[in-house]
Design an enzyme around this catalytic site. Structure first.
Site, PDB file in Angstrom:
ATOM      1  N   PHE A   1       0.670  -1.387   0.196  1.00 54.29           N
ATOM      2  CA  PHE A   1      -0.094  -0.129   0.006  1.00 54.29           C
ATOM      3  C   PHE A   1       1.414   1.583  -0.161  1.00 54.29           C
ATOM      4  CE2 PHE A   1      -2.603   2.787   1.575  1.00 54.29           C
ATOM      5  CZ  PHE A   1      -4.094   2.856   0.843  1.00 54.29           C
TER       6      PHE A   1
ATOM      7  N   ARG B   1     -12.803  -4.662  -6.591  1.00 58.28           N
ATOM      8  CA  ARG B   1     -12.538  -5.769  -5.066  1.00 58.28           C
ATOM      9  C   ARG B   1     -13.539  -5.679  -4.769  1.00 58.28           C
ATOM     10  NH1 ARG B   1      -8.547  -2.582  -0.964  1.00 58.28           N
ATOM     11  NH2 ARG B   1      -9.400  -0.854  -0.875  1.00 58.28           N
TER      12      ARG B   1
ATOM     13  N   TYR C   1     -11.287   1.655  10.666  1.00 58.51           N
ATOM     14  CA  TYR C   1     -12.249   2.428   9.835  1.00 58.51           C
ATOM     15  C   TYR C   1     -12.869   1.280   8.844  1.00 58.51           C
ATOM     16  CZ  TYR C   1      -8.727   4.447   6.201  1.00 58.51           C
ATOM     17  OH  TYR C   1      -7.235   4.452   5.740  1.00 58.51           O
ATOM     18  N   LYS C   2     -12.188   0.272   8.695  1.00 59.85           N
ATOM     19  CA  LYS C   2     -12.253  -0.873   7.544  1.00 59.85           C
ATOM     20  C   LYS C   2     -13.065  -2.483   8.281  1.00 59.85           C
ATOM     21  CE  LYS C   2      -8.265   0.046   4.526  1.00 59.85           C
ATOM     22  NZ  LYS C   2      -8.552   1.077   4.247  1.00 59.85           N
TER      23      LYS C   2
ATOM     24  N   ASP D   1       1.890  -4.057   9.164  1.00 58.02           N
ATOM     25  CA  ASP D   1       0.428  -3.226   8.543  1.00 58.02           C
ATOM     26  C   ASP D   1      -1.214  -3.839   8.771  1.00 58.02           C
ATOM     27  OD1 ASP D   1      -1.934  -2.274   7.869  1.00 58.02           O
ATOM     28  OD2 ASP D   1      -0.741  -0.622   6.483  1.00 58.02           O
TER      29      ASP D   1
END
Ligand SMILES: Cc1ncc(COP(=O)(O)O)c(C=O)c1O
Length: 407
Positions: free
Chosen positions: A125, A366, A219-220, A194
């Site tokens: 990422f 995704r 937030y995921k 991560d």
């Protein structure tokens, strides 16, 4: 494998986790397959935030730091993340964003060794690579970015830190945390994990795996709301050896002594910097409370079943979309990704059909499989609408090629 709508409905009716869906607000007729980007609104959040605003901020104002334990929120909420990732409650704290936590951990952990190389994966990422580059510049280190298949082989005598995303944000490929950690440690290096696409998505056992450092998103899969604060994990045995490079007053041993000299707080608290965002922490706490009474193992069992159904339906009904996620359950996370040269347009057409997945440049769509609130009918309907778009090529409408600031 054929899987009909009737079978999907029957699977949902027989699913003991089905009642958990009621913990979330999900708009009617929307198939939300993007909880790996932004989790949905927990039903308790609006009332809780309203109470924090009116009863705490409104009525008790600054007294709430003590009377409502605002001051303890980073630790309290961190302790609720701990069981989801296989850590002790005092090893997790909620603070800042994932990016900022990466910076803090990279800089602090790099100082534990004289070695000069930070190693990471190409295609990691981007914020991870940018943060590692920034720390390398500041500290006179070298950033070595290797293709995934070569990362482990590149661990050498000069490797100080490895920065790895446990579940890849695009493909969902997963590193074997215990194996890579052991290998790095045997070579005198340290791994920072991560967990943005792992926490709340798959069972994690950080202590058991010997993991030393980790960060992750709120937030995921943790459903903490847009821009929710992130978390940071430091193994207990290392906490007193580290000093945060961002020496804010909230990480001081006595913030309210107002001394000129910096003295770090005990344990992981020293990794706080500024004043915690109380409203955001309250929302994140609601997201975490939505996991109450269910283990990650049970959620993962359902996620695996959803993956298999999704994969089989896609092979059968959308063969032009190529699955780029590993099939093996030990080798992936809880999302599934497909490549197609027109992935962006297809994703936009799908959103117009009320199925939300997301596009990742240059050519990936995704879909987040989030068993807390999704069922088999969602999966079936999502693929059915996608199959319609592929069959009638409605994605070719030029309006679906228009790119906004957020894709
Ligand atoms: C793997 C990974 N790390 C970090 C981030 C960014 O985190 P933050 O926005 O909290 O800095 C993301 C966001 O999607 C991510 O996928």
């Amino acid at each position: 494998m054929s899987f009909t709508l009737a079978e999907a409905k029957a699977a949902d009716a027989a699913d003991p986790l089905r009642p958990l869906r009621d913990r979330f607000h999900l708009p009617e007729d929307l198939v939300y397959l993007d909880g790996n980007s932004l989790g949905p609104l927990p039903k308790t959040a609006a009332a809780r935030l309203n109470a924090v605003v009116t009863e705490e901020w409104g009525a008790e104002l600054i007294l709430s730091w003590m009377s409502r334990d605002w001051i303890g929120a980073p630790q309290r909420v961190g302790a609720k993340i701990a069981p989801l990732i296989g850590a002790k409650p005092n090893e997790v704290i909620v603070a800042d964003s994932t990016s900022v936590n990466l910076f803090k951990l990279l800089a602090a952990a790099a100082r534990l060794s004289e070695r000069k190389t930070l190693l990471s994966e190409s295609g990691n990422f981007h914020t991870d690579l940018y943060m590692a580059g920034g720390v390398a510049d500041l500290m006179g280190l070298t950033l070595d970015i290797a293709p995934r298949a070569q990362v482990e082989g590149r661990i050498g005598d000069d490797t100080n830190l490895l920065l790895l995303t446990h579940v890849h944000y695009k493909t969902a490929e997963r590193f074997d945390m215990a194996r890579v950690t052991a290998r790095a440690r045997a070579a005198g290096a340290t791994v920072i994990w991560d967990l943005s696409h792992s926490a709340g998505a798959i069972p994690l056992h950080l202590n058991e795996a010997g993991a030393e450092f980790a960060v992750g998103c709120g937030y995921k899969y943790l459903n903490g709301g847009p821009g929710a604060p992130a978390f940071l994990y430091i193994a207990e045995s290392l906490q007193e050896r580290l000093i945060s490079p961002l020496r804010g007053w909230m990480g001081h041993a006595e913030p309210f002594a107002f001394t000129d000299d910096y003295a770090p707080a005990r344990g992981i608290d020293r990794f706080l910097a500024g004043t915690p965002p109380i409203l955001s922490l309250a929302a994140l706490e609601c997201g975490l409370d939505a996991f109450e009474g269910v283990t990650m193992e049970r959620l993962w069992t359902k996620s695996r079943a959803m993956f298999d159904v999704f994969h089989a339906l896609m092979e059968q009904r959308c063969p032009d979309l190529l699955c780029i996620s590993p099939r093996g359950e030990d080798q992936r996370g809880s999302h599934i990704s497909f490549s197609h040269p027109h992935a962006f347009e297809i994703c936009q057409a799908l959103i117009a059909a009320r199925v939300i997945g997301d596009f990742r440049a240059p050519d990936v769509i995704r879909f987040g499989l989030t068993p807390l609130y999704l069922g088999f009918e969602d999966i079936w309907t999502g693929v059915d609408r996608l199959a319609g778009i592929m069959a009638n090529e409605s994605w070719r409408d030029p309006k679906f090629a228009v790119r906004g600031k957020v894709t």
